[in-house]
Design a protein around this motif. Structure first.
Motif, short mmCIF file in Angstrom:
data_model
loop_
_atom_site.label_atom_id
_atom_site.label_comp_id
_atom_site.label_asym_id
_atom_site.label_seq_id
_atom_site.Cartn_x
_atom_site.Cartn_y
_atom_site.Cartn_z
N ALA A 1 0.03 -2.14 -9.82
CA ALA A 1 -0.90 -2.58 -8.78
C ALA A 1 -0.39 -2.19 -7.39
O ALA A 1 -1.14 -1.69 -6.56
CB ALA A 1 -1.12 -4.10 -8.87
N LEU A 2 0.89 -2.41 -7.17
CA LEU A 2 1.48 -2.10 -5.87
C LEU A 2 1.49 -0.60 -5.62
O LEU A 2 1.15 -0.13 -4.53
CB LEU A 2 2.91 -2.66 -5.82
N GLU A 3 1.83 0.17 -6.66
CA GLU A 3 1.85 1.63 -6.52
C GLU A 3 0.45 2.16 -6.23
O GLU A 3 0.26 3.07 -5.42
CB GLU A 3 2.38 2.28 -7.81
N SER A 4 -0.53 1.59 -6.88
CA SER A 4 -1.91 1.99 -6.69
C SER A 4 -2.33 1.77 -5.24
O SER A 4 -2.94 2.63 -4.61
CB SER A 4 -2.80 1.18 -7.63
N GLU B 1 -0.47 1.70 -2.62
CA GLU B 1 0.18 2.71 -1.78
C GLU B 1 -0.60 4.02 -1.80
O GLU B 1 -0.80 4.66 -0.77
CB GLU B 1 1.61 2.98 -2.28
N VAL B 2 -1.03 4.40 -2.99
CA VAL B 2 -1.79 5.65 -3.12
C VAL B 2 -3.11 5.55 -2.37
O VAL B 2 -3.53 6.49 -1.70
CB VAL B 2 -2.03 5.98 -4.62
N VAL B 3 -3.74 4.39 -2.45
CA VAL B 3 -5.01 4.18 -1.74
C VAL B 3 -4.80 4.36 -0.24
O VAL B 3 -5.56 5.05 0.43
CB VAL B 3 -5.55 2.76 -2.01
N LEU B 4 -3.74 3.76 0.28
CA LEU B 4 -3.48 3.83 1.72
C LEU B 4 -3.15 5.26 2.14
O LEU B 4 -3.59 5.73 3.19
CB LEU B 4 -2.34 2.89 2.11
N ILE B 5 -2.41 5.95 1.32
CA ILE B 5 -2.07 7.34 1.63
C ILE B 5 -3.33 8.21 1.57
O ILE B 5 -3.62 8.98 2.47
CB ILE B 5 -0.98 7.88 0.68
N GLY B 6 -4.11 8.06 0.51
CA GLY B 6 -5.33 8.84 0.34
C GLY B 6 -6.29 8.63 1.50
O GLY B 6 -6.84 9.58 2.06
N ALA B 7 -6.42 7.37 1.91
CA ALA B 7 -7.35 7.05 2.99
C ALA B 7 -6.83 7.57 4.33
O ALA B 7 -7.60 7.95 5.19
CB ALA B 7 -7.59 5.55 3.05
N ALA B 8 -5.49 7.60 4.49
CA ALA B 8 -4.91 8.11 5.74
C ALA B 8 -5.24 9.59 5.90
O ALA B 8 -5.27 10.11 7.00
CB ALA B 8 -3.41 7.87 5.76
N PHE B 9 -5.48 10.29 4.80
CA PHE B 9 -5.87 11.69 4.85
C PHE B 9 -7.38 11.87 4.88
O PHE B 9 -7.91 12.94 4.61
CB PHE B 9 -5.26 12.47 3.68
N SER C 1 -5.64 6.90 -12.41
CA SER C 1 -5.59 5.72 -13.29
C SER C 1 -4.30 4.93 -13.08
O SER C 1 -3.21 5.50 -13.09
CB SER C 1 -5.64 6.15 -14.75
N PHE C 2 -4.47 3.63 -12.91
CA PHE C 2 -3.31 2.74 -12.81
C PHE C 2 -3.48 1.54 -13.73
O PHE C 2 -4.59 1.13 -13.98
CB PHE C 2 -3.14 2.24 -11.37
#
Lengths: 111, 98, 120
Positions: C20-23, C25-33, C119-120
């Protein structure tokens, strides 16, 4: 592990100079961190640093630059919510430098 | 004996296996296992039925972390880490359904 | 930069595993781009959004608060699977952020519609 010694207190830092423990932060260590970044702290700098600490407190993350810019604009007005203003204050990246001075971890998505 | 279950009942069959094995003694739910002890979960009825022969405990800090302490199924006893240790000491054997 | 439709599918409960936590992080990174990011919560993943995480006792960071920052990241498409919610006795009022609840079949169609599914 590196550390900053100040007023008889030890502040642990990581290999990039970020504070390890968020709770260690105070304005004295912030001043030292700013000096290391060659940033002369003015009221405008403190405003951004304090904003970041509040943001972290509320959402548990250091925001990406784009998000920081937008959120500052919402709170402090459009003349401050733009990247030119923020880069003038923190030339090596507002998120990176201001987060370090604010004692926060490196922002997620910061490269 | 004491059965320790740390997996969500809707993700792994661990809890159902314990219940089907007709175990007596006690079940201690920890980590994601605590979701089994919440009202409205699909296993609620099965767990309640088992309470006739089994005592059911759930670890408080794990309920709190997941924000589900306020929807505890009736009949489940909440224990802390000290209670966890007491339970392990109380039963002759224990099985962790990892 | 080309914008792609990303969907992040969350199916694990928080804290028991690191997914859940890793997911997040990915969301925040993806959205930052500046990608078009949406989140789906299915199976035990719906527990990630359950209100009121108090993690002091287990010594982990409570990342529930971070879901509140998603709006700042322009991530506003949060879908939860109706069947998963029902099996756990949850309603949208039990969750910490506004979501759109939809039947599993509709969520499946939405997944089909993506450029990238993580997928997470």
């Amino acid at each position: 592990m590196a550390a900053i010694e100040l007023n008889g207190k030890t502040y642990e830092t990581d290999e990039e100079g970020y504070l390890v423990n968020l709770a260690d932060w105070d304005e004295d260590v912030a001043a030292v961190l700013a000096e290391q970044e060659n940033v002369q702290m003015s009221n405008n700098h403190w405003e951004v640093v304090n904003f970041l600490r509040e943001y972290y407190n509320e959402f548990q993350i250091a925001p990406a630059v784009r998000v920081l810019t937008k959120a500052i604009g919402k709170k402090l007005g459009p003349e401050k919510g733009n990247s030119q203003y923020l880069y003038e204050l923190f030339p090596y990246g507002p998120a990176k430098q201001a987060c370090k001075i604010a004692g926060l971890p490196k922002p997620t998505g910061c490269i | 004996m004491l059965h320790i279950v740390n997996k969500s009942p809707l993700e792994r069959p661990s809890l159902d296996t314990v219940l089907q094995a007709g175990a007596d003694g006690a079940i201690l739910l920890i980590e994601d296992g605590v979701y089994a002890a919440t009202r409205g979960n699909a296993v609620e009825d099965r767990l309640k039925k088992a309470m006739g022969t089994l005592k059911v405990y759930a670890l408080g800090p794990d309920l709190d972390a997941r924000g589900v302490a306020d929807r505890l199924t009736e009949g489940v006893t909440v224990v802390g880490y000290d209670g966890f240790v007491d339970l392990v000491a109380e039963y002759k054997t224990n099985q962790s359904w990892l | 930069m080309t914008t792609k439709k990303f969907m992040i599918v969350n199916r694990k409960a928080p804290y028991g595993t690191v997914y859940a936590l890793e997911s997040l992080e990915v969301v925040l990174i993806g959205a930052a781009f500046e990608q078009d990011v949406s989140l789906a919560f299915m199976d035990d993943g719906v527990y990630q959004l359950k209100k009121g995480h108090q993690t002091k006792g287990i010594g982990m960071k409570a990342f529930e608060k971070t879901y509140g920052a998603l709006e700042d990241y322009d991530v506003t498409k949060l879908y939860v699977d109706q069947e998963s919610m029902a099996a756990r006795g949850l309603t949208p009022e039990d969750l910490c952020v506004p979501v759109e609840m939809m039947p599993r079949a509709d969520l499946g169609k939405l997944m089909e519609d993506q450029d990238v599914v993580l997928s997470f």
